[in-house]
Design an enzyme around this catalytic site. Structure first.
Site, PDB file in Angstrom:
ATOM      1  N   GLY A 182       0.832  -1.193   0.000  1.00 10.71           N
ATOM      2  CA  GLY A 182       0.000   0.000   0.000  1.00 10.71           C
ATOM      3  C   GLY A 182       0.869   1.246   0.000  1.00 10.71           C
ATOM      4  O   GLY A 182       1.995   1.222   0.511  1.00 10.71           O
ATOM      5  N   GLN A 227       3.296   9.895   0.788  1.00  9.21           N
ATOM      6  CA  GLN A 227       4.565   9.177   0.998  1.00  9.21           C
ATOM      7  C   GLN A 227       5.563   9.435  -0.128  1.00  9.21           C
ATOM      8  O   GLN A 227       6.755   9.174   0.029  1.00  9.21           O
ATOM      9  CB  GLN A 227       4.322   7.670   1.143  1.00  9.21           C
ATOM     10  CG  GLN A 227       3.566   7.311   2.414  1.00  9.21           C
ATOM     11  CD  GLN A 227       3.333   5.818   2.518  1.00  9.21           C
ATOM     12  OE1 GLN A 227       2.342   5.305   2.005  1.00  9.21           O
ATOM     13  NE2 GLN A 227       4.254   5.115   3.153  1.00  9.21           N
ATOM     14  N   CYS A 233       5.516  -0.148   7.440  1.00 18.09           N
ATOM     15  CA  CYS A 233       5.174   0.978   6.572  1.00 18.09           C
ATOM     16  C   CYS A 233       6.416   1.350   5.779  1.00 18.09           C
ATOM     17  O   CYS A 233       7.512   1.384   6.337  1.00 18.09           O
ATOM     18  CB  CYS A 233       4.725   2.154   7.441  1.00 18.09           C
ATOM     19  SG  CYS A 233       4.333   3.633   6.512  1.00 18.09           S
ATOM     20  N   LEU A 234       6.245   1.631   4.498  1.00 17.60           N
ATOM     21  CA  LEU A 234       7.394   1.994   3.666  1.00 17.60           C
ATOM     22  C   LEU A 234       8.046   3.289   4.149  1.00 17.60           C
ATOM     23  O   LEU A 234       9.221   3.520   3.884  1.00 17.60           O
ATOM     24  CB  LEU A 234       6.967   2.140   2.195  1.00 17.60           C
ATOM     25  CG  LEU A 234       6.525   0.831   1.524  1.00 17.60           C
ATOM     26  CD1 LEU A 234       5.994   1.107   0.123  1.00 17.60           C
ATOM     27  CD2 LEU A 234       7.669  -0.177   1.472  1.00 17.60           C
ATOM     28  N   HIS A 256      -4.878   1.985   7.449  1.00 17.45           N
ATOM     29  CA  HIS A 256      -3.485   2.435   7.577  1.00 17.45           C
ATOM     30  C   HIS A 256      -3.213   3.543   6.555  1.00 17.45           C
ATOM     31  O   HIS A 256      -2.620   4.574   6.885  1.00 17.45           O
ATOM     32  CB  HIS A 256      -2.558   1.229   7.360  1.00 17.45           C
ATOM     33  CG  HIS A 256      -1.091   1.551   7.317  1.00 17.45           C
ATOM     34  ND1 HIS A 256      -0.184   1.033   8.223  1.00 17.45           N
ATOM     35  CD2 HIS A 256      -0.359   2.325   6.474  1.00 17.45           C
ATOM     36  CE1 HIS A 256       1.025   1.483   7.936  1.00 17.45           C
ATOM     37  NE2 HIS A 256       0.948   2.274   6.874  1.00 17.45           N
ATOM     38  N   GLU A 257      -3.659   3.326   5.316  1.00 15.89           N
ATOM     39  CA  GLU A 257      -3.383   4.311   4.254  1.00 15.89           C
ATOM     40  C   GLU A 257      -4.186   5.593   4.453  1.00 15.89           C
ATOM     41  O   GLU A 257      -3.682   6.691   4.217  1.00 15.89           O
ATOM     42  CB  GLU A 257      -3.672   3.712   2.870  1.00 15.89           C
ATOM     43  CG  GLU A 257      -2.823   2.493   2.499  1.00 15.89           C
ATOM     44  CD  GLU A 257      -1.335   2.711   2.654  1.00 15.89           C
ATOM     45  OE1 GLU A 257      -0.861   3.847   2.487  1.00 15.89           O
ATOM     46  OE2 GLU A 257      -0.639   1.722   2.962  1.00 15.89           O
ATOM     47  N   HIS A 297      -2.495   7.890   6.677  1.00  9.99           N
ATOM     48  CA  HIS A 297      -1.445   8.689   6.039  1.00  9.99           C
ATOM     49  C   HIS A 297      -2.004  10.014   5.532  1.00  9.99           C
ATOM     50  O   HIS A 297      -1.336  11.045   5.588  1.00  9.99           O
ATOM     51  CB  HIS A 297      -0.838   7.939   4.849  1.00  9.99           C
ATOM     52  CG  HIS A 297       0.245   6.971   5.216  1.00  9.99           C
ATOM     53  ND1 HIS A 297       1.419   7.366   5.817  1.00  9.99           N
ATOM     54  CD2 HIS A 297       0.346   5.630   5.050  1.00  9.99           C
ATOM     55  CE1 HIS A 297       2.193   6.298   6.004  1.00  9.99           C
ATOM     56  NE2 HIS A 297       1.566   5.232   5.553  1.00  9.99           N
TER      57      HIS A 297
HETATM   58 NI    NI Z   1       2.307   3.248   5.584  1.00 13.72          NI
END
Ligand code: NI
Length: 174
Positions: free
Chosen positions: A46, A51, A94-95, A136-137, A140
């Site tokens: 995701g 991000q 998370c990236l 989660h997204e 963000h």
């Molecule tokens: Ni994330």
């Protein structure tokens, strides 16, 4: 399509609130294509536009397994319409928080309203891992990271570690 740079914590941009998309046009589709490519390359399941430094309410996801065909999902202006009262727990990463994982509780089901890749309004009922990933997204888009749900001590430790890693990456020996 092009790969974009993924921002990592600590970074003020990740803490910004993303703004609603007014129109799903070719430029936005290009952004979604880039995001998907960047997410696959990372690899991750995701990615939110913020991000890669773009403060727009856009998310891409693909939770298919390695042995399954790719099935990308695009969410523009996603909104959670309804959440289950029951929680489920997943170990999240998370990236933008590389190498860190923690168990996080979230509602195990949610309805999500959004515009798709072509700007068409859609609504889905998500459950299990999909529900967790979408939440989660969407976090963000509000400038929230999963580490914000941890104790202050744990969160501070993780941010310290990440800051140290970043400094080491920036160090160049010639
Ligand atoms: Ni994330």
């Amino acid at each position: 399509m092009a790969l974009r740079k993924i921002l990592t914590e600590p970074n003020k941009i990740l803490r910004q609130k993303s703004l609603p998309v007014e129109k799903v046009d070719k430029d936005l589709q290009n952004l979604m294509d880039d995001m998907l490519e960047t997410m696959y390359a990372a690899p991750g399941i995701g990615l939110a536009a913020i991000q890669v430094g773009v403060p727009k309410r856009v998310i891409v996801l693909d939770i298919s397994r390695k042995d399954e065909p790719k099935s990308p999902l695009y969410f523009v202006n996603p909104e959670i319409a309804n959440k289950s009262k029951n929680n489920s727990t997943y170990e999240e990463g998370c990236l933008s928080v590389p190498g860190q994982f923690a168990e996080i509780d979230r509602p195990d089901k949610c309805n999500v309203k959004f515009l798709d890749y072509y700007g068409q309004p859609k609504e889905i009922e998500a459950q299990g891992m999909l529900a967790t990933c979408i939440q989660h997204e969407i976090d963000h888009l509000e400038g929230i990271l999963f580490i914000d749900y941890l104790s202050k001590l744990k969160k501070t430790m993780i941010i310290k570690k990440l800051s140290k890693q970043k400094k080491e990456l920036e160090r160049i020996v010639v």
